[in-house]
Design an enzyme around this catalytic site. Structure first.
Site, mmCIF file in Angstrom:
data_model
loop_
_atom_site.group_PDB
_atom_site.id
_atom_site.type_symbol
_atom_site.label_atom_id
_atom_site.label_comp_id
_atom_site.label_asym_id
_atom_site.label_seq_id
_atom_site.Cartn_x
_atom_site.Cartn_y
_atom_site.Cartn_z
ATOM 1 N N PRO A 87 0.824 -1.218 0.000
ATOM 2 C CA PRO A 87 0.000 0.000 0.000
ATOM 3 C C PRO A 87 0.857 1.266 0.000
ATOM 4 C CG PRO A 87 -0.081 -1.076 2.153
ATOM 5 C CD PRO A 87 0.682 -1.981 1.242
ATOM 6 N N GLU A 114 2.196 -8.155 8.520
ATOM 7 C CA GLU A 114 2.577 -6.743 8.672
ATOM 8 C C GLU A 114 3.398 -6.239 7.484
ATOM 9 O OE1 GLU A 114 1.381 -4.619 10.911
ATOM 10 O OE2 GLU A 114 0.196 -6.379 11.418
ATOM 11 N N ARG A 152 -3.941 -6.868 -20.996
ATOM 12 C CA ARG A 152 -4.745 -6.215 -22.037
ATOM 13 C C ARG A 152 -3.885 -5.452 -23.035
ATOM 14 N NH1 ARG A 152 -8.388 -2.607 -21.200
ATOM 15 N NH2 ARG A 152 -10.048 -3.504 -22.437
ATOM 16 N N ASP A 167 -10.760 2.674 -24.606
ATOM 17 C CA ASP A 167 -11.186 2.480 -23.219
ATOM 18 C C ASP A 167 -10.900 3.718 -22.364
ATOM 19 O OD1 ASP A 167 -12.342 -0.006 -23.161
ATOM 20 O OD2 ASP A 167 -10.430 -1.051 -22.948
HETATM 21 C C1 SAM Z 1 -1.904 -6.014 5.860
HETATM 22 S S1 SAM Z 1 -0.876 -5.526 4.518
HETATM 23 C C2 SAM Z 1 0.496 -4.780 5.326
HETATM 24 C C3 SAM Z 1 0.312 -3.316 5.506
HETATM 25 C C4 SAM Z 1 1.511 -2.606 6.122
HETATM 26 N N1 SAM Z 1 1.649 -2.924 7.498
HETATM 27 C C5 SAM Z 1 1.319 -1.123 5.957
HETATM 28 O O1 SAM Z 1 0.611 -0.535 6.778
HETATM 29 O O2 SAM Z 1 1.823 -0.539 4.970
HETATM 30 C C6 SAM Z 1 -0.265 -7.061 3.939
HETATM 31 C C7 SAM Z 1 0.170 -7.071 2.492
HETATM 32 O O3 SAM Z 1 -0.930 -6.806 1.642
HETATM 33 C C8 SAM Z 1 -0.477 -6.224 0.424
HETATM 34 N N2 SAM Z 1 -1.232 -4.977 0.209
HETATM 35 C C9 SAM Z 1 -2.054 -4.390 1.092
HETATM 36 N N3 SAM Z 1 -2.616 -3.290 0.577
HETATM 37 C C10 SAM Z 1 -2.165 -3.190 -0.690
HETATM 38 C C11 SAM Z 1 -2.377 -2.246 -1.734
HETATM 39 N N4 SAM Z 1 -3.175 -1.192 -1.570
HETATM 40 N N5 SAM Z 1 -1.734 -2.443 -2.902
HETATM 41 C C12 SAM Z 1 -0.912 -3.507 -3.080
HETATM 42 N N6 SAM Z 1 -0.672 -4.418 -2.121
HETATM 43 C C13 SAM Z 1 -1.276 -4.273 -0.943
HETATM 44 C C14 SAM Z 1 1.012 -5.973 0.572
HETATM 45 O O4 SAM Z 1 1.715 -6.988 -0.106
HETATM 46 C C15 SAM Z 1 1.220 -6.060 2.075
HETATM 47 O O5 SAM Z 1 2.518 -6.462 2.428
#
Ligand code: SAM
Length: 248
Positions: A87, A114, A152, A167
């Site tokens: 994220p 995490e 795509r 698109d």
């Molecule tokens: C619970 S999340 C960890 C969040 C992290 N502790 C933080 O607050 O940035 C677990 C995993 O989900 C994936 N993930 C969560 N949100 C995402 C997003 N918006 N885009 C891409 N991957 C995401 C990532 O690979 C991440 O390591």
């Protein structure tokens, strides 16, 4: 074009690519998707892929060693980009997808818990990618989104490349409204212009609708580059107001 996914839940990908455009692309060999179980790269006694965070705190963190080993084994070429789904990453969008389709191989690492040990970000990956400002429980759904959107742009995956060109986002605008049979449904009529057989008029109508919709739903997309289009939109809105005032 080949996608390699590194995950602790490989079974999550069994069904998702088994239908539609992606299934056909796999069958035709236009794309390839390899799913790798991170545990296959954990060589300690318990094949452990995660551990508690140093310094204390909630949850678990994915360990660096299996991730480094997996990427080193899977990567065909030094130029193949390796992305950690996160994220905190760079926001994935239309242009990012188009650009990724130029590579022969893209490696996607799915985080969990995490997240992953920071040394993976420091020394292994090309970049971190986010699919939006929200937090998923794992990177797997994000990997599916990225593979679908990138595919795509791989030649011949979408039957008519023309449709990709028109698109949403392709020209910085949202797509125009689409209609099909019946011509009238619950007193809602399909716009007359679509039956005139005048392709110039239809194109102009679609462009106008695209602009109107973009202005209404995503004004941020109408950047300075499209200033002339913005003026066009302004004109349409003024015309519309004029028409409304006339009808009152
Ligand atoms: C619970 S999340 C960890 C969040 C992290 N502790 C933080 O607050 O940035 C677990 C995993 O989900 C994936 N993930 C969560 N949100 C995402 C997003 N918006 N885009 C891409 N991957 C995401 C990532 O690979 C991440 O390591």
């Amino acid at each position: 074009m080949r996608f390699d996914i590194i995950t602790i839940f490989p079974e999550m990908f069994q069904k998702i690519f088994s239908g539609g455009v992606i299934k056909r692309a796999l069958e035709k060999g236009l794309i390839d998707i390899k799913v790798h179980n991170l545990r296959d790269f954990a060589f300690d006694k318990h094949r452990q892929v995660d551990d508690r965070p140093f310094g204390g705190g909630q949850g678990m963190v994915l360990k660096p060693e299996p991730i480094f080993l997996a990427v080193e084994k899977i990567r065909n070429d030094e130029s193949s980009p390796v992305y950690l789904l996160s994220p905190q990453g760079r926001r994935f969008d239309f242009r990012f997808a188009e650009n990724l389709a130029k590579y022969n191989q893209v490696i996607l690492i799915c985080g969990r818990y995490e997240g992953v040990d920071e040394r993976v970000i420091q020394d292994l990956v090309t970049d971190e990618i986010s699919i939006g400002d929200y937090v998923l429980t794992g990177g797997e759904p994000a990997a599916v989104v990225i593979i679908d959107a990138v595919s795509r742009f791989v030649p011949h995956v979408v039957g008519k490349m023309e449709s990709v060109k028109y698109d949403s986002f392709s020209e910085g605008l949202l797509d125009f409204p689409q209609y099909t049979r019946p011509r009238v449904y619950r007193e809602m009529e399909v716009p007359q212009v679509l039956f005139l057989g005048d392709h110039k008029k239809i194109e102009c109508w679609r462009r106008r609708k695209s602009l109107e919709k973009t202005g209404r739903l995503r004004p941020d997309l109408l950047s300075a580059k499209e200033l002339s289009e913005k003026n066009f939109l302004g004109k349409i809105q003024t015309e519309k107001k004029g028409m409304n005032n006339e009808s009152h």
